[in-house]
Design an enzyme around this catalytic site. Structure first.
Site, PDB file in Angstrom:
ATOM      1  N   ARG A  48       1.171  -1.669   0.078  1.00 16.45           N
ATOM      2  CA  ARG A  48       0.288  -0.350  -0.118  1.00 16.45           C
ATOM      3  C   ARG A  48       0.760   1.067  -0.488  1.00 16.45           C
ATOM      4  O   ARG A  48       2.263   0.986   0.651  1.00 16.45           O
ATOM      5  CB  ARG A  48      -1.065   0.002   0.939  1.00 16.45           C
ATOM      6  CG  ARG A  48      -0.542  -0.778   2.261  1.00 16.45           C
ATOM      7  CD  ARG A  48       0.708   0.383   3.330  1.00 16.45           C
ATOM      8  NE  ARG A  48       0.306   1.879   3.428  1.00 16.45           N
ATOM      9  CZ  ARG A  48       0.626   2.625   3.828  1.00 16.45           C
ATOM     10  NH1 ARG A  48       2.058   2.209   3.821  1.00 16.45           N
ATOM     11  NH2 ARG A  48       0.691   3.760   3.922  1.00 16.45           N
ATOM     12  N   GLY A  49       0.057   2.374  -0.385  1.00 19.21           N
ATOM     13  CA  GLY A  49       1.184   3.693  -0.162  1.00 19.21           C
ATOM     14  C   GLY A  49       1.257   4.287  -2.093  1.00 19.21           C
ATOM     15  O   GLY A  49       1.528   3.027  -2.727  1.00 19.21           O
ATOM     16  N   ALA A  50       1.039   4.825  -2.127  1.00 24.77           N
ATOM     17  CA  ALA A  50       0.461   5.474  -3.492  1.00 24.77           C
ATOM     18  C   ALA A  50       2.011   5.224  -4.452  1.00 24.77           C
ATOM     19  O   ALA A  50       1.624   4.725  -5.409  1.00 24.77           O
ATOM     20  CB  ALA A  50       0.780   7.113  -4.335  1.00 24.77           C
ATOM     21  N   ARG A  91      -7.746  -0.241  -6.784  1.00 22.03           N
ATOM     22  CA  ARG A  91      -7.653   0.526  -5.783  1.00 22.03           C
ATOM     23  C   ARG A  91      -8.034   2.051  -6.570  1.00 22.03           C
ATOM     24  O   ARG A  91      -6.442   2.388  -7.628  1.00 22.03           O
ATOM     25  CB  ARG A  91      -6.964   0.810  -4.905  1.00 22.03           C
ATOM     26  CG  ARG A  91      -6.236  -0.101  -3.972  1.00 22.03           C
ATOM     27  CD  ARG A  91      -5.912   0.071  -2.579  1.00 22.03           C
ATOM     28  NE  ARG A  91      -6.430   0.818  -1.981  1.00 22.03           N
ATOM     29  CZ  ARG A  91      -5.715   0.902  -0.554  1.00 22.03           C
ATOM     30  NH1 ARG A  91      -4.250   1.264  -0.986  1.00 22.03           N
ATOM     31  NH2 ARG A  91      -6.148   1.754  -0.209  1.00 22.03           N
ATOM     32  N   GLN A 199      -1.960   2.898   9.900  1.00 19.34           N
ATOM     33  CA  GLN A 199      -1.009   2.335   9.501  1.00 19.34           C
ATOM     34  C   GLN A 199       0.392   3.523  10.045  1.00 19.34           C
ATOM     35  O   GLN A 199       1.494   2.978  10.019  1.00 19.34           O
ATOM     36  CB  GLN A 199      -0.920   2.954   7.684  1.00 19.34           C
ATOM     37  CG  GLN A 199      -1.093   2.718   6.353  1.00 19.34           C
ATOM     38  CD  GLN A 199      -2.937   2.869   6.786  1.00 19.34           C
ATOM     39  OE1 GLN A 199      -4.389   3.440   7.488  1.00 19.34           O
ATOM     40  NE2 GLN A 199      -3.688   2.377   5.384  1.00 19.34           N
ATOM     41  N   ASP A 240      -1.626  11.004  -2.037  1.00 20.88           N
ATOM     42  CA  ASP A 240      -2.002   9.540  -3.481  1.00 20.88           C
ATOM     43  C   ASP A 240      -1.843  10.555  -4.447  1.00 20.88           C
ATOM     44  O   ASP A 240      -2.558   9.789  -5.664  1.00 20.88           O
ATOM     45  CB  ASP A 240      -3.327   8.881  -2.580  1.00 20.88           C
ATOM     46  CG  ASP A 240      -3.129   8.063  -1.754  1.00 20.88           C
ATOM     47  OD1 ASP A 240      -3.227   8.944  -0.509  1.00 20.88           O
ATOM     48  OD2 ASP A 240      -2.472   6.953  -1.990  1.00 20.88           O
ATOM     49  N   ASN A 251      -5.442  12.354   0.255  1.00 16.30           N
ATOM     50  CA  ASN A 251      -4.798  12.138   0.455  1.00 16.30           C
ATOM     51  C   ASN A 251      -5.507  10.470   2.220  1.00 16.30           C
ATOM     52  O   ASN A 251      -6.966  10.958   2.306  1.00 16.30           O
ATOM     53  CB  ASN A 251      -3.487  12.725   1.537  1.00 16.30           C
ATOM     54  CG  ASN A 251      -2.347  12.141   2.485  1.00 16.30           C
ATOM     55  OD1 ASN A 251      -2.114  11.032   1.688  1.00 16.30           O
ATOM     56  ND2 ASN A 251      -2.218  12.405   3.464  1.00 16.30           N
ATOM     57  N   LYS A 252      -4.560  10.291   3.237  1.00 13.28           N
ATOM     58  CA  LYS A 252      -5.232   9.443   4.140  1.00 13.28           C
ATOM     59  C   LYS A 252      -6.484   9.944   4.605  1.00 13.28           C
ATOM     60  O   LYS A 252      -6.109  11.214   5.334  1.00 13.28           O
ATOM     61  CB  LYS A 252      -4.437   8.707   5.014  1.00 13.28           C
ATOM     62  CG  LYS A 252      -5.133   7.206   6.101  1.00 13.28           C
ATOM     63  CD  LYS A 252      -5.539   6.735   5.513  1.00 13.28           C
ATOM     64  CE  LYS A 252      -5.354   6.297   4.789  1.00 13.28           C
ATOM     65  NZ  LYS A 252      -6.353   5.023   3.713  1.00 13.28           N
TER      66      LYS A 252
HETATM   67  O1  MRU Z   1      -4.735   3.242   2.093  1.00 12.47           O
HETATM   68  P1  MRU Z   1      -3.058   3.362   1.817  1.00 12.47           P
HETATM   69  O2  MRU Z   1      -2.089   2.996   2.994  1.00 12.47           O
HETATM   70  O3  MRU Z   1      -2.740   2.927   0.596  1.00 12.47           O
HETATM   71  O4  MRU Z   1      -2.558   4.900   1.626  1.00 12.47           O
HETATM   72  C1  MRU Z   1      -1.598   5.536   2.005  1.00 12.47           C
HETATM   73  C2  MRU Z   1      -1.829   7.490   2.168  1.00 12.47           C
HETATM   74  O5  MRU Z   1      -2.904   7.665   1.961  1.00 12.47           O
HETATM   75  C3  MRU Z   1      -0.683   7.837   2.032  1.00 12.47           C
HETATM   76  O6  MRU Z   1      -0.301   8.607   2.865  1.00 12.47           O
HETATM   77  C4  MRU Z   1       0.213   7.278   1.098  1.00 12.47           C
HETATM   78  O7  MRU Z   1       0.037   7.448  -0.408  1.00 12.47           O
HETATM   79  C5  MRU Z   1       1.709   8.936   0.395  1.00 12.47           C
HETATM   80  S1  MRU Z   1       2.748   7.093   0.541  1.00 12.47           S
HETATM   81  C6  MRU Z   1       4.168   7.957   0.200  1.00 12.47           C
END
Ligand code: MRU
Length: 349
Positions: A48-50, A91, A199, A240, A251-252
């Site tokens: 996970r994470g963009a 996603r 996270q 994201d 973002n999250k």
């Molecule tokens: O749902 P996730 O864990 O994939 O979400 C991650 C985030 O929102 C991060 O802040 C974002 O992807 C940046 S990661 C460098």
């Protein structure tokens, strides 16, 4: 995480992913032998994470290319198209996923002009590996720019996990913290736990502990308190998707609330992200916010915490408007959120 450890890598003809669902108690890799396994790993948040999602998808495309035994280029290209669609449907919010798939398809289309299927397979694999290496270098550049904003004595709040685990390595928001530490700056960090997937509590705390920076964990509801008490004086988060035309940052879930409170107290709010996270086309209403299973809210560690029959909503991301954002830190420099189109214009021939 040690410097050499990568979240996503290509080894022995397979894609290896750190299984982030098992952290912090176990640091183990899973192996994906085909693109469908990569798609599943993205969807269930093994990875996970963009930026990490983007590179994992690119490597999934390499698995798809490798699996085609036919020497027929059209057949290979149609298999790649199919794999792209499956990976793209995992996603919907992080733009890095689409950016990575498009970049791979572009390379494949170019190589396909030769009529040589083997050349297409090799160029897709080369590009995916190149994207993994680039990701780490890009994050280091973000860290260099971002660390200029961190001073001795700062207390920096971060949300979710935008660290090495959310990328191939080094991290974006945590990359800024990592770079400032490497430069010998003395500061502390406050990390939010980030309900419902935790996270922050599981992954950011894991990374910050290894980095050796002093930090405290808070629950998401404590953000207003810590800001009111003067316990943080800066915010750095990842993204994201960043909308260049309007300056909005996706973002999250919870990021928007943090930005509102930061603005209330005059606390600078920074977003650290690679230019691959910038969407130069979409308007805010075009963005699809991922809604995940409501059971992620009802259950903690397998135990139901809400009464049976209660309904919950579970949007995974939110959108922060540009007036709440002090600056966006990219590998190309630091930008005001409403000046990101300059990056697009400077890339035009
Ligand atoms: O749902 P996730 O864990 O994939 O979400 C991650 C985030 O929102 C991060 O802040 C974002 O992807 C940046 S990661 C460098």
């Amino acid at each position: 995480m040690s410097k050499e450890l990568r979240t996503v890598l290509w080894k022995d003809g397979q894609v290896k992913l750190i299984d982030q669902r098992r952290l912090p108690s176990k640091l183990v890799y899973i192996s994906c032998k085909n693109y469908r396994e990569v798609a599943k790993a993205i969807k269930n948040m093994t990875v996970r994470g963009a930026p990490a999602i983007g590179v994992a998808a690119a490597m999934g495309m390499a698995l798809a290319a490798k699996s085609v035994k036919s020497k027929n280029v059209e057949k290979l290209m149609s298999e790649l198209e199919k794999a792209k669609n499956v990976l793209a449907s995992t996603r919907p919010t992080a733009i890095n996923l689409y950016w990575a798939l498009e970049r791979i398809m572009k390379v494949a289309r170019e190589a396909a002009k030769s009529g040589d299927a083997k050349k297409v397979v090799l160029s897709v694999l080369d590009e995916a590996k190149k994207m993994a290496d680039e990701d780490v270098e890009t994050n280091k550049a973000i860290g260099k720019y971002g660390s200029t904003l961190i001073n001795d004595g700062d207390a920096v709040l971060t949300h979710c996990n935008a660290g090495a685990l959310a990328t191939v390595g080094y991290g974006t928001a945590l990359g800024v913290i990592r770079a400032a530490l490497e430069e010998g700056k003395s500061f502390s960090v406050v990390a939010t736990e980030t309900r419902p997937k935790l996270q922050g509590a599981r992954l950011t705390a894991f990374e910050l502990k290894i980095m050796g920076v002093p930090f405290k964990l808070i629950t998401d509801g404590m953000v207003g308190y810590v800001m009111q008490q003067g316990l943080v004086n800066k915010v750095v988060v990842g993204a994201d998707r960043i909308l260049a035309k309007s300056g909005h940052v996706v973002n999250k879930i919870g990021t928007f609330t943090i930005a509102v409170v930061a603005k209330h107290f005059g606390i600078p709010f920074y977003v650290a992200a690679p230019t691959s996270t910038i969407d130069f086309e979409s308007d805010p209403e075009d963005v699809v916010i991922e809604f995940r299973d409501e059971n992620e809210v009802h259950y903690v560690d397998g135990t139901r915490i809400t009464p049976k029959g209660v309904k919950a909503i579970n949007p995974a991301f939110d959108m922060t408007p540009p007036e709440l954002i002090t600056a966006i830190i990219t590998e190309k420099g630091i930008y005001e959120p409403t000046r990101l189109m300059e990056l697009y214009r400077s890339a035009q021939p």
